[in-house]
Design a protein around this motif. Structure first.
Motif, PDB file in Angstrom:
ATOM      1  N   GLN A 105       1.081  -1.519  -0.215  1.00 30.62           N
ATOM      2  CA  GLN A 105      -0.042   0.017  -0.380  1.00 30.62           C
ATOM      3  C   GLN A 105       0.986   1.401   0.179  1.00 30.62           C
ATOM      4  O   GLN A 105       1.779   1.526   0.732  1.00 30.62           O
ATOM      5  CB  GLN A 105      -0.946   0.032   0.931  1.00 30.62           C
ATOM      6  N   ASP A 142      -0.487   9.471  -9.796  1.00 29.77           N
ATOM      7  CA  ASP A 142      -1.116   8.625  -9.202  1.00 29.77           C
ATOM      8  C   ASP A 142       0.671   7.835  -8.797  1.00 29.77           C
ATOM      9  O   ASP A 142       0.555   6.314  -8.696  1.00 29.77           O
ATOM     10  CB  ASP A 142      -1.355   7.755 -10.305  1.00 29.77           C
ATOM     11  N   SER A 162       1.674   7.436  -5.415  1.00 31.66           N
ATOM     12  CA  SER A 162       1.448   6.657  -4.603  1.00 31.66           C
ATOM     13  C   SER A 162       1.027   4.691  -5.072  1.00 31.66           C
ATOM     14  O   SER A 162       1.409   4.027  -4.768  1.00 31.66           O
ATOM     15  CB  SER A 162      -0.419   6.815  -2.886  1.00 31.66           C
ATOM     16  N   ALA A 163       0.130   4.593  -5.624  1.00 32.63           N
ATOM     17  CA  ALA A 163      -0.273   3.380  -6.539  1.00 32.63           C
ATOM     18  C   ALA A 163       1.562   2.703  -6.524  1.00 32.63           C
ATOM     19  O   ALA A 163       1.910   2.009  -7.152  1.00 32.63           O
ATOM     20  CB  ALA A 163      -1.264   3.093  -7.395  1.00 32.63           C
ATOM     21  N   LYS A 164       1.994   3.755  -8.204  1.00 29.27           N
ATOM     22  CA  LYS A 164       3.038   2.817  -8.682  1.00 29.27           C
ATOM     23  C   LYS A 164       4.154   2.913  -7.957  1.00 29.27           C
ATOM     24  O   LYS A 164       4.962   2.026  -8.098  1.00 29.27           O
ATOM     25  CB  LYS A 164       3.748   4.448  -9.338  1.00 29.27           C
ATOM     26  N   LYS A 169       3.577  -0.549  -6.518  1.00 25.71           N
ATOM     27  CA  LYS A 169       3.897  -1.719  -7.665  1.00 25.71           C
ATOM     28  C   LYS A 169       5.227  -1.663  -7.912  1.00 25.71           C
ATOM     29  O   LYS A 169       5.510  -2.404  -7.907  1.00 25.71           O
ATOM     30  CB  LYS A 169       3.605  -0.711  -8.947  1.00 25.71           C
ATOM     31  N   TYR A 180      -1.112  -4.925  -4.828  1.00 24.59           N
ATOM     32  CA  TYR A 180      -0.573  -3.557  -4.718  1.00 24.59           C
ATOM     33  C   TYR A 180      -1.772  -2.168  -4.815  1.00 24.59           C
ATOM     34  O   TYR A 180      -2.729  -2.695  -5.530  1.00 24.59           O
ATOM     35  CB  TYR A 180       0.461  -3.175  -5.001  1.00 24.59           C
ATOM     36  N   GLN A 181      -2.407  -1.311  -4.165  1.00 28.08           N
ATOM     37  CA  GLN A 181      -2.744   0.065  -4.243  1.00 28.08           C
ATOM     38  C   GLN A 181      -2.694   1.053  -3.404  1.00 28.08           C
ATOM     39  O   GLN A 181      -1.883   0.956  -2.934  1.00 28.08           O
ATOM     40  CB  GLN A 181      -4.244  -0.552  -3.326  1.00 28.08           C
ATOM     41  N   GLY A 182      -2.711   2.447  -3.502  1.00 27.33           N
ATOM     42  CA  GLY A 182      -2.114   3.505  -3.869  1.00 27.33           C
ATOM     43  C   GLY A 182      -3.328   3.963  -2.588  1.00 27.33           C
ATOM     44  O   GLY A 182      -4.592   4.253  -3.458  1.00 27.33           O
TER      45      GLY A 182
END
Length: 260
Positions: A190, A202, A204-206, A209, A227-229
């Motif tokens: 996360q 984006d 936080s998600a990158k 990842k 995974y997620q942001g």
């Protein structure tokens, strides 16, 4: 006198013979060991827990200029050294780490030049008890319950980027070892940001990842990972933060224990 000299030469010969070598290979222009070499290195570490690493030498092929290849070779040596330390292999306090550019005897097969050589000795017995303490984060993960969230310590990225700074690679290596040593462990990675209520790019998600990709690239089954942001929706401290410590706490990557 002759007897003493013979005995001395025998000791020197024995010590020389005792030092052994393991080689780790890399893909072109990459500073992380390739998958097949990581597997062999894992097997080697499992079978040689009583090894003491004396030298770590990094190399590159003849492509590119000498200065660039020296830096690439250094990063490769650092990658292997971090993996050894994360696994708990003993490293001599005076370990010799060297990076070679073009100043070594190149093999005609360029793939054989993209390597790191580990020189080590084996103690006659396993290291004595008590065993070295596990890293603090490793202990936290092993003690965690399903649903617990743990921040990846000292994991930093370049500004407004998903590229991990070189000094944070030991954190990724430690997480990789944890995942390998705990085959039932499943995690959700996360990402979070600080300082702004509206996220651009984006990030936080990158960043989450990027951690996911590192683990998959090094052999962890993607079925054990997600995974997620969360952007800035879950800050540790309210926005706007009051100081750098609060900003640092908010811009983080955490793992949530899904199954263990």
């Amino acid at each position: 006198m002759k007897h003493t000299f013979t005995l001395l030469m025998l000791v020197v010969f024995t010590l020389t013979q005792a030092q052994q070598k393991h080689t780790v290979y890399f893909d072109f222009d990459i500073d992380e060991a390739n998958n097949s070499s990581v597997t062999r290195l894992d097997d080697w570490m499992t079978q040689n827990k009583n090894a003491i690493v004396e030298k770590v030498y990094g190399y590159a092929d003849s492509k590119g200029n000498n200065d660039y290849n020296i830096l690439l070779s250094q990063r490769r040596a650092d990658d292997v050294l971090n993996r050894l330390k994360a696994y708990g292999i003993a490293v001599n306090n005076n370990v010799e780490v060297k990076a070679f550019g073009e100043d070594f005897e190149q093999d005609e097969n360029q793939a054989k030049n993209r390597k790191v050589e580990i020189y080590y000795t084996l103690t006659e017995q396993a290291r004595p008890e008590p065993k070295p303490d596990k890293p603090e984060f490793t202990k936290k993960v092993e003690e965690a319950k399903v649903g617990d969230k743990l921040r990846l310590p000292k994991l930093y990225f370049y500004n407004n980027s998903d590229i991990v700074v070189p000094g944070s690679k030991p954190t990724l290596s430690e997480l990789l070892v944890i995942m390998r040593n705990n085959p039932k462990l499943k995690i959700d990675i996360q990402g979070h940001i600080c300082c702004q209520t509206v996220e651009t790019g984006d990030i936080s998600a990158k960043r989450a990842k990027a951690v996911y990709n590192f683990l998959v690239r090094n052999g962890i089954d993607s079925k054990r990972l997600s995974y997620q942001g969360f952007k800035s929706s879950r800050p540790v401290y309210p926005l706007p933060e009051k100081n750098e410590d609060e900003r640092d706490a908010n811009r983080r990557v955490e793992i949530e224990i899904i199954e263990n």
